[in-house]
Design a protein around this motif. Structure first.
Motif, PDB file in Angstrom:
ATOM      1  N   PHE A  46       0.830  -1.200   0.000  1.00 35.45           N
ATOM      2  CA  PHE A  46       0.000   0.000   0.000  1.00 35.45           C
ATOM      3  C   PHE A  46       0.873   1.262   0.000  1.00 35.45           C
ATOM      4  O   PHE A  46       0.638   2.195  -0.766  1.00 35.45           O
ATOM      5  CB  PHE A  46      -0.924  -0.009   1.219  1.00 35.45           C
ATOM      6  N   LEU A  47       1.918   1.249   0.863  1.00 37.63           N
ATOM      7  CA  LEU A  47       2.774   2.432   0.945  1.00 37.63           C
ATOM      8  C   LEU A  47       3.575   2.626  -0.337  1.00 37.63           C
ATOM      9  O   LEU A  47       3.788   3.750  -0.790  1.00 37.63           O
ATOM     10  CB  LEU A  47       3.698   2.324   2.158  1.00 37.63           C
TER      11      LEU A  47
ATOM     12  N   ALA B 252       4.886  17.143   0.316  1.00 36.71           N
ATOM     13  CA  ALA B 252       4.378  16.339   1.427  1.00 36.71           C
ATOM     14  C   ALA B 252       4.524  14.858   1.097  1.00 36.71           C
ATOM     15  O   ALA B 252       4.138  14.418   0.020  1.00 36.71           O
ATOM     16  CB  ALA B 252       2.914  16.673   1.684  1.00 36.71           C
ATOM     17  N   ARG B 253       5.111  14.126   2.021  1.00 33.26           N
ATOM     18  CA  ARG B 253       5.290  12.691   1.790  1.00 33.26           C
ATOM     19  C   ARG B 253       4.583  11.894   2.882  1.00 33.26           C
ATOM     20  O   ARG B 253       4.789  12.134   4.067  1.00 33.26           O
ATOM     21  CB  ARG B 253       6.774  12.346   1.784  1.00 33.26           C
ATOM     22  N   PHE B 254       3.786  10.952   2.478  1.00 33.99           N
ATOM     23  CA  PHE B 254       3.061  10.060   3.393  1.00 33.99           C
ATOM     24  C   PHE B 254       2.276  10.816   4.464  1.00 33.99           C
ATOM     25  O   PHE B 254       2.171  10.352   5.589  1.00 33.99           O
ATOM     26  CB  PHE B 254       4.014   9.076   4.064  1.00 33.99           C
TER      27      PHE B 254
ATOM     28  N   GLY C 200      10.710   8.137   9.497  1.00 31.46           N
ATOM     29  CA  GLY C 200      11.514   9.334   9.281  1.00 31.46           C
ATOM     30  C   GLY C 200      11.111  10.088   8.015  1.00 31.46           C
ATOM     31  O   GLY C 200      11.353  11.282   7.890  1.00 31.46           O
ATOM     32  N   LEU C 201      10.499   9.368   7.055  1.00 31.51           N
ATOM     33  CA  LEU C 201      10.135  10.000   5.783  1.00 31.51           C
ATOM     34  C   LEU C 201       8.860  10.834   5.876  1.00 31.51           C
ATOM     35  O   LEU C 201       8.659  11.745   5.077  1.00 31.51           O
ATOM     36  CB  LEU C 201       9.912   8.924   4.715  1.00 31.51           C
TER      37      LEU C 201
ATOM     38  N   PRO D  93      11.425   7.568  -0.676  1.00 30.01           N
ATOM     39  CA  PRO D  93      10.196   6.823  -0.370  1.00 30.01           C
ATOM     40  C   PRO D  93      10.069   5.552  -1.198  1.00 30.01           C
ATOM     41  O   PRO D  93       9.674   4.507  -0.662  1.00 30.01           O
ATOM     42  CB  PRO D  93       9.088   7.818  -0.717  1.00 30.01           C
ATOM     43  N   LEU D  94      10.426   5.648  -2.482  1.00 30.65           N
ATOM     44  CA  LEU D  94      10.289   4.451  -3.328  1.00 30.65           C
ATOM     45  C   LEU D  94      11.272   3.373  -2.900  1.00 30.65           C
ATOM     46  O   LEU D  94      10.909   2.187  -2.814  1.00 30.65           O
ATOM     47  CB  LEU D  94      10.504   4.820  -4.797  1.00 30.65           C
TER      48      LEU D  94
END
Lengths: 213, 515
Positions: free
Chosen positions: A37-38, B192-194, B181-182, A59-60
């Motif tokens: 999902f993430l 904006a991330r997550f 941390g991300l 993130p990836l």
């Protein structure tokens, strides 16, 4: 699938069958699903921006790593545990494992027997994690989580002192205390002391709530 | 470059009455919280962070933190010896022999050798820190972004690979920390991330929230699931038998070499990115056991088995301060909390720290000497008080921990949502403990991850997107090579032991669990 692996496990070690790591498999599945999902979230947000100095590389990479590791973990939970060497297992546990001290203590002091240590022994030789065999009780942590939720939601409307005192007593009760009077006698002064200590002494505002403080 | 002039200046600051008071408060608070079963130094500092919010004096605060840390460590050894519940993996080795000594009526000797050994190790290793810190900082000026990236990666991977039983579980913990941390705004682009469209997550998840959630909430939920399985009988202290500092002549003779050896192992391991005190304490324990003339005594309360690991534990802390102060790289969970504390006061540890705020650094280092002395003066005479603290009934104790944890997060963030996030992370921590995932990598991942990403992108901006800088610069390449080595090390003992036809028992011990 689980039954098949169970019988295989039983065949490997008939004397002490390793319990099916059902919990660990559920965990692995949840981890994998969460990771996917993430990863999907990151992929969608990146929207084609894969530049290596851009904001979406990390993130990836992290979520991809998550998915790979979760899959690896899940696979190890379904693999038959390697054949344990019983003689070696007992020797290593007796000489080095910290558990061994508790164990030897248990010989002279039966009350001190702690179940997790006994359960930790198969883990010492087999790589996949089994759920600890010891009686794990799920009710107290669940109740505790509910109490925490109630606590934080009451914090603003009811005020720090009231919410904390009530939560403290409830929490002590969940954790096995049966001495109401003692718990209340600790909870109320403690809540007041913290409130005045923090608001007066340290200048940190805490919600006053319904009490005229 | 006159180190001793600087240090004297530091002492001049620390010995002012108000700072001595800070040190004394820190030491007492730290011991008090550290004695509580199941609470290690990392959580002690995290729980006590709110106390410092209203102090506007960074020097005083850091003097207090040094005291809190030392106090928490001493307190932890008391708990390990009297109750056999080590609050962190670095005290596990102490608990093995210490608890056995206590059960055989030698509790005072065990406490004394731990306290005096910690004092000896703390003093020697602080001296080493004094000597090494400035030269290392001078070297660190040469470090480029690419090196910092590699170093942060090494610190993270080393902890994950060397501490803990299973590499997969360790790596999953690490990835979890990296993810935490991300969350929030990207520092460079403001994207904006997550955050999933919420305002609350835009600011990211504070390290304090993560630590309190994992250690305080997670630990309490874990205890709740295993009620009645924890030792709660405190071993009584025997009457004082005489001897200097509770140690007989023979005890002194058997203790001093392990103290020195423990220091010799602890400091370098602390200074290297290898996960702080876990490995040196177990190395020291294993070494003392191999060397002991009377091997049969080990497992039944050998004083060497307390003296060595305790000294190593203390020495490792001063060692951990070397990379923390000179490079700004935390190599253990506790160091990560210390870094968070630094950042609250807008103090950025790193090579410039010694130039920008020399008075702060040297006061901190001087306060380590002072804290050691204060602890020795406090710990042994006040042992009856600490035993009383140990006897607090478990339900009261853990109810109190939850109240303080909630208070800590609420005071730090002033937001109910952040408290809920801490609870959520606590539930996560509970399941991690249940399935034996190590905790320390989460914290290091959360604090080192953003640092690593920043340095990585900075490097690429400087090199115009050319990735080859990571292998052409020798220092970076060496550090990245060490990362690979660290990943392979856990498999080495097994391979070597297989070749010798023995199971890897000695190394197994070196794999402590959570912090």
């Amino acid at each position: 699938m689980p039954t098949e692996s169970q019988t295989r496990t039983g065949a490997v070690e008939p004397a002490a069958p390793v319990p099916a790591p059902r919990g660990a498999r559920i965990l692995g599945t949840v981890l994998l699903a969460g990771g996917l999902f993430l990863l999907w979230t990151a992929y969608r947000a990146a929207d084609g921006d894969y530049s290596i100095s851009g904001p979406w590389l990390a993130p990836l990479v992290v979520t991809t790593g998550w998915v790979v590791l979760a899959a690896w973990y899940l696979v190890t939970q379904f693999r038959t545990p390697p054949r344990p060497e019983p003689a070696v297992a007992t020797e290593s546990a007796a000489t080095t494992e910290p558990a061994a001290t508790t164990e030897s203590a248990a010989l002279t002091e039966p009350d001190a027997t702690t179940e997790p240590d006994a359960a930790a022994e198969p883990n010492a030789t087999t790589e996949p994690d089994d759920e600890p065999v010891a009686a794990v009780r799920w009710l107290p942590p669940a109740l505790l989580s509910a109490a925490l939720l109630g606590y934080v939601l009451l914090l603003d409307p009811a005020g720090f002192v009231l919410a904390s005192a009530v939560f403290f007593v409830a929490c002590a009760r969940i954790l096995g205390s049966r001495q109401w009077i003692r718990d209340v006698a600790v909870a109320v002064p403690l809540a007041f002391a913290i409130y005045y200590g923090f608001t007066q002494g340290l200048d940190i505002t805490l919600p006053a709530g319904v009490l005229p403080l | 470059m006159n180190i001793f002039g600087d240090l004297l200046g530091g002492f001049g600051t620390v010995l002012e009455p108000q700072y001595l008071l800070y040190a004394a408060i820190g030491v007492t608070l730290g011991t008090f919280v550290g004695v509580l079963p199941g609470i290690g130094p990392a959580l002690t500092i995290a729980l006590l962070l709110p106390v410092t919010f209203s102090l506007d004096d960074p020097i005083g605060t850091f003097i207090m933190f040094a005291g809190i840390y030392y106090g928490a460590m001493y307190g932890g050894s008391t708990t390990s010896i009297l109750l056999n519940t080590p609050g962190e993996s670095a005290s596990v080795a102490t608990a093995i022999e210490g608890y056995q000594m206590a059960r055989r009526g030698r509790a005072r000797a065990a406490l004394a050798t731990a306290a005096i050994g910690s004092f000896v190790a703390g003093t020697i290793s602080t001296l080493l820190l004094t000597l090494f810190a400035k030269p290392v900082a001078a070297l660190a000026v040469e470090f480029r972004a690419a090196d910092y990236f590699a170093l942060a990666l090494l610190a993270m991977v080393a902890v994950t690979a060397l501490v803990g039983r299973s590499l997969v579980r360790g790596l999953i913990s690490l990835v979890l920390g990296l993810f935490l941390g991300l969350v929030g705004l990207d520092e460079l682009t403001g994207q904006a991330r997550f955050s999933f469209g919420t305002l609350e997550l835009l600011d990211g998840i504070d390290v304090v929230v993560i630590i309190v959630g994992l250690f305080a909430i997670g630990e309490t939920l874990y205890v709740a699931s295993r009620l009645g399985q924890l030792p709660d009988r405190v071993t009584p202290l025997e009457p004082v038998k005489g001897g200097f500092g509770w140690l007989s002549r023979q005890d002194w003779a058997r203790s001093w070499r392990p103290w020195l050896r423990g220091t010799a192992v602890g400091f370098p391991f602390g200074a290297l990115p290898s996960g702080g005190a876990d490995i040196p304490t177990f190395l020291s324990y294993t070494y003392e056991r191999h060397r002991a003339k009377n091997k049969a005594e080990f497992g039944k309360g050998a004083i060497e088995g307390v003296a060595g690991p305790e000294a190593a534990n203390n020495a490792a802390f001063s060692g951990v301060l070397v990379p923390l102060l000179t490079l700004g790289i935390p190599t253990s969970a506790t160091a990560a909390v210390m870094l968070a504390a630094f950042q609250i006061f807008n103090v950025q540890p790193g090579p410039q720290l010694f130039d920008k705020s020399p008075e702060l650094v040297w006061a901190l280092i001087a306060s380590l000497y002072v804290g050691n002395v204060l602890l020795l003066l406090l710990n042994l005479p006040l042992i009856r008080l600490w035993v009383k603290v140990l006897q607090i009934p478990r339900p009261i104790l853990f109810a109190g921990i939850l109240v303080f944890a909630t208070l800590g997060v609420y005071a730090a963030t002033n937001s109910v949502i952040q408290v809920l996030i801490a609870y959520g992370i606590g539930v996560l921590g509970f399941f991690m403990r249940h399935f034996e995932f190590p905790i320390a990598p989460v914290i290091l991942g959360a604090i080192l991850g953003p640092m690593m990403e920043l340095q990585f992108r900075r490097t690429l901006v400087l090199s115009n997107g050319d990735l080859s800088v990571f292998v052409t610069r020798p220092l970076t390449a060496v550090l990245l090579g060490l990362v690979v080595v660290a990943l392979l090390v856990p498999f080495l003992p097994r391979i070597v032991a297989r070749l010798r036809g023995r199971p890897a028992t000695a190394q197994r011990l070196a794999f402590g669990e959570d912090d």
